[in-house]
Design a protein around this motif. Sequence first.
Motif, PDB file in Angstrom:
ATOM      1  N   LYS A   4       0.861  -1.175   0.000  1.00 32.49           N
ATOM      2  CA  LYS A   4       0.000   0.000   0.000  1.00 32.49           C
ATOM      3  C   LYS A   4       0.902   1.231   0.000  1.00 32.49           C
ATOM      4  CE  LYS A   4      -3.945   2.000   2.443  1.00 32.49           C
ATOM      5  NZ  LYS A   4      -4.884   1.808   3.554  1.00 32.49           N
ATOM      6  N   VAL A   5       0.706   2.099  -0.994  1.00 30.19           N
ATOM      7  CA  VAL A   5       1.543   3.282  -1.149  1.00 30.19           C
ATOM      8  C   VAL A   5       0.734   4.512  -0.744  1.00 30.19           C
ATOM      9  CG1 VAL A   5       2.864   4.682  -2.778  1.00 30.19           C
ATOM     10  CG2 VAL A   5       2.793   2.193  -3.048  1.00 30.19           C
ATOM     11  N   PHE A   6       1.245   5.239   0.227  1.00 30.76           N
ATOM     12  CA  PHE A   6       0.654   6.502   0.658  1.00 30.76           C
ATOM     13  C   PHE A   6       1.431   7.616  -0.040  1.00 30.76           C
ATOM     14  CE2 PHE A   6      -0.101   3.425   3.916  1.00 30.76           C
ATOM     15  CZ  PHE A   6      -1.359   3.720   4.426  1.00 30.76           C
ATOM     16  N   TYR A   7       0.727   8.527  -0.699  1.00 31.71           N
ATOM     17  CA  TYR A   7       1.437   9.541  -1.474  1.00 31.71           C
ATOM     18  C   TYR A   7       0.660  10.855  -1.538  1.00 31.71           C
ATOM     19  CZ  TYR A   7      -1.854   8.841  -5.309  1.00 31.71           C
ATOM     20  OH  TYR A   7      -2.997   8.791  -6.056  1.00 31.71           O
ATOM     21  N   GLN A   8       1.381  11.894  -1.959  1.00 28.99           N
ATOM     22  CA  GLN A   8       0.805  13.203  -2.246  1.00 28.99           C
ATOM     23  C   GLN A   8       0.937  13.414  -3.756  1.00 28.99           C
ATOM     24  OE1 GLN A   8      -0.313  15.558   0.246  1.00 28.99           O
ATOM     25  NE2 GLN A   8      -0.125  13.805   1.596  1.00 28.99           N
ATOM     26  N   PRO A  15       3.890  17.208   2.794  1.00 32.49           N
ATOM     27  CA  PRO A  15       2.741  16.316   2.998  1.00 32.49           C
ATOM     28  C   PRO A  15       1.704  16.905   3.953  1.00 32.49           C
ATOM     29  CG  PRO A  15       4.791  15.116   3.252  1.00 32.49           C
ATOM     30  CD  PRO A  15       5.145  16.561   3.155  1.00 32.49           C
ATOM     31  N   VAL A  16       0.442  16.777   3.581  1.00 29.78           N
ATOM     32  CA  VAL A  16      -0.686  17.186   4.402  1.00 29.78           C
ATOM     33  C   VAL A  16      -1.597  15.969   4.514  1.00 29.78           C
ATOM     34  CG1 VAL A  16      -2.670  18.733   4.580  1.00 29.78           C
ATOM     35  CG2 VAL A  16      -0.530  19.577   3.600  1.00 29.78           C
ATOM     36  N   ARG A  17      -1.873  15.549   5.716  1.00 31.33           N
ATOM     37  CA  ARG A  17      -2.633  14.317   5.945  1.00 31.33           C
ATOM     38  C   ARG A  17      -3.945  14.274   5.163  1.00 31.33           C
ATOM     39  NH1 ARG A  17      -3.590  12.142  11.882  1.00 31.33           N
ATOM     40  NH2 ARG A  17      -1.616  13.193  11.928  1.00 31.33           N
ATOM     41  N   GLU A  18      -4.643  15.392   5.100  1.00 30.11           N
ATOM     42  CA  GLU A  18      -5.941  15.428   4.426  1.00 30.11           C
ATOM     43  C   GLU A  18      -5.826  15.233   2.915  1.00 30.11           C
ATOM     44  OE1 GLU A  18      -6.210  17.054   8.333  1.00 30.11           O
ATOM     45  OE2 GLU A  18      -4.940  17.719   6.703  1.00 30.11           O
ATOM     46  N   ARG A  19      -4.660  15.419   2.360  1.00 32.14           N
ATOM     47  CA  ARG A  19      -4.461  15.249   0.913  1.00 32.14           C
ATOM     48  C   ARG A  19      -3.776  13.927   0.566  1.00 32.14           C
ATOM     49  NH1 ARG A  19      -1.803  20.917  -0.089  1.00 32.14           N
ATOM     50  NH2 ARG A  19      -3.420  22.215   0.794  1.00 32.14           N
ATOM     51  N   THR A  20      -3.510  13.108   1.546  1.00 30.63           N
ATOM     52  CA  THR A  20      -2.843  11.829   1.297  1.00 30.63           C
ATOM     53  C   THR A  20      -3.779  10.891   0.546  1.00 30.63           C
ATOM     54  OG1 THR A  20      -1.476  12.034   3.269  1.00 30.63           O
ATOM     55  CG2 THR A  20      -1.758   9.818   2.375  1.00 30.63           C
ATOM     56  N   LYS A  21      -3.253  10.281  -0.490  1.00 33.05           N
ATOM     57  CA  LYS A  21      -3.998   9.307  -1.279  1.00 33.05           C
ATOM     58  C   LYS A  21      -3.251   7.981  -1.217  1.00 33.05           C
ATOM     59  CE  LYS A  21      -6.026  12.739  -4.152  1.00 33.05           C
ATOM     60  NZ  LYS A  21      -6.555  13.089  -5.414  1.00 33.05           N
ATOM     61  N   THR A  22      -3.916   6.923  -1.635  1.00 35.80           N
ATOM     62  CA  THR A  22      -3.281   5.600  -1.613  1.00 35.80           C
ATOM     63  C   THR A  22      -3.603   4.824  -2.882  1.00 35.80           C
ATOM     64  OG1 THR A  22      -5.158   4.529  -0.526  1.00 35.80           O
ATOM     65  CG2 THR A  22      -3.425   5.404   0.902  1.00 35.80           C
ATOM     66  N   PHE A  23      -2.723   3.911  -3.204  1.00 32.41           N
ATOM     67  CA  PHE A  23      -3.001   2.882  -4.190  1.00 32.41           C
ATOM     68  C   PHE A  23      -2.139   1.678  -3.836  1.00 32.41           C
ATOM     69  CE2 PHE A  23       0.087   5.690  -6.365  1.00 32.41           C
ATOM     70  CZ  PHE A  23       1.123   4.803  -6.562  1.00 32.41           C
ATOM     71  N   LYS A  36       9.026   0.761  -9.841  1.00 34.71           N
ATOM     72  CA  LYS A  36       7.823   0.872 -10.651  1.00 34.71           C
ATOM     73  C   LYS A  36       7.267   2.298 -10.660  1.00 34.71           C
ATOM     74  CE  LYS A  36       6.153  -3.876 -10.430  1.00 34.71           C
ATOM     75  NZ  LYS A  36       4.998  -4.738 -10.144  1.00 34.71           N
ATOM     76  N   LEU A  37       7.498   3.033  -9.580  1.00 36.20           N
ATOM     77  CA  LEU A  37       6.953   4.385  -9.458  1.00 36.20           C
ATOM     78  C   LEU A  37       7.960   5.471  -9.841  1.00 36.20           C
ATOM     79  CD1 LEU A  37       5.118   3.918  -6.052  1.00 36.20           C
ATOM     80  CD2 LEU A  37       4.174   3.735  -8.353  1.00 36.20           C
ATOM     81  N   ILE A  42       5.078  12.122  -8.057  1.00 36.61           N
ATOM     82  CA  ILE A  42       4.344  12.075  -6.795  1.00 36.61           C
ATOM     83  C   ILE A  42       5.342  12.115  -5.641  1.00 36.61           C
ATOM     84  CG2 ILE A  42       2.342  10.821  -7.699  1.00 36.61           C
ATOM     85  CD1 ILE A  42       3.520   8.255  -6.482  1.00 36.61           C
ATOM     86  N   ASN A  43       4.851  12.451  -4.473  1.00 35.38           N
ATOM     87  CA  ASN A  43       5.662  12.462  -3.261  1.00 35.38           C
ATOM     88  C   ASN A  43       5.248  11.247  -2.430  1.00 35.38           C
ATOM     89  OD1 ASN A  43       7.087  12.974  -0.956  1.00 35.38           O
ATOM     90  ND2 ASN A  43       6.037  14.876  -0.456  1.00 35.38           N
ATOM     91  N   ILE A  44       6.073  10.208  -2.410  1.00 27.48           N
ATOM     92  CA  ILE A  44       5.756   8.997  -1.661  1.00 27.48           C
ATOM     93  C   ILE A  44       6.029   9.249  -0.183  1.00 27.48           C
ATOM     94  CG2 ILE A  44       6.333   6.579  -1.276  1.00 27.48           C
ATOM     95  CD1 ILE A  44       7.173   6.479  -4.247  1.00 27.48           C
ATOM     96  N   GLU A  45       4.994   9.063   0.625  1.00 33.10           N
ATOM     97  CA  GLU A  45       5.137   9.236   2.073  1.00 33.10           C
ATOM     98  C   GLU A  45       5.579   7.950   2.747  1.00 33.10           C
ATOM     99  OE1 GLU A  45       1.868  10.996   4.207  1.00 33.10           O
ATOM    100  OE2 GLU A  45       1.227  12.018   2.375  1.00 33.10           O
TER     101      GLU A  45
END
Length: 69
Positions: A4-8, A15-23, A36-37, A42-45
């Motif tokens: 699971k990748v958490f990223y901006q 990084p802002v928690r409310e804008r964190t997305k995942t895939f 692969k990325l 993107i900014n990988i958290e």
Amino acid sequence: MMFKVFYQENPNEPPVRERTKTFFVEAESEREVREKLKGRSINIEYIQPISGPFYEFEKQSENFSVLEK
């Protein structure tokens, strides 16, 4: 193994928690996930390996998507 990748989306902003997305990415190691990325802007958290009941739980989410590369 699944990761699971958490990223901006904007790599130039802090990084802002409310804008964190995942895939999710299927790979053998965290290093392979990063490879692969590599070309993405993107900014990988954080990259978290998931398996078992955690993976089954994540698959039930409507936002579940596995990156195809």
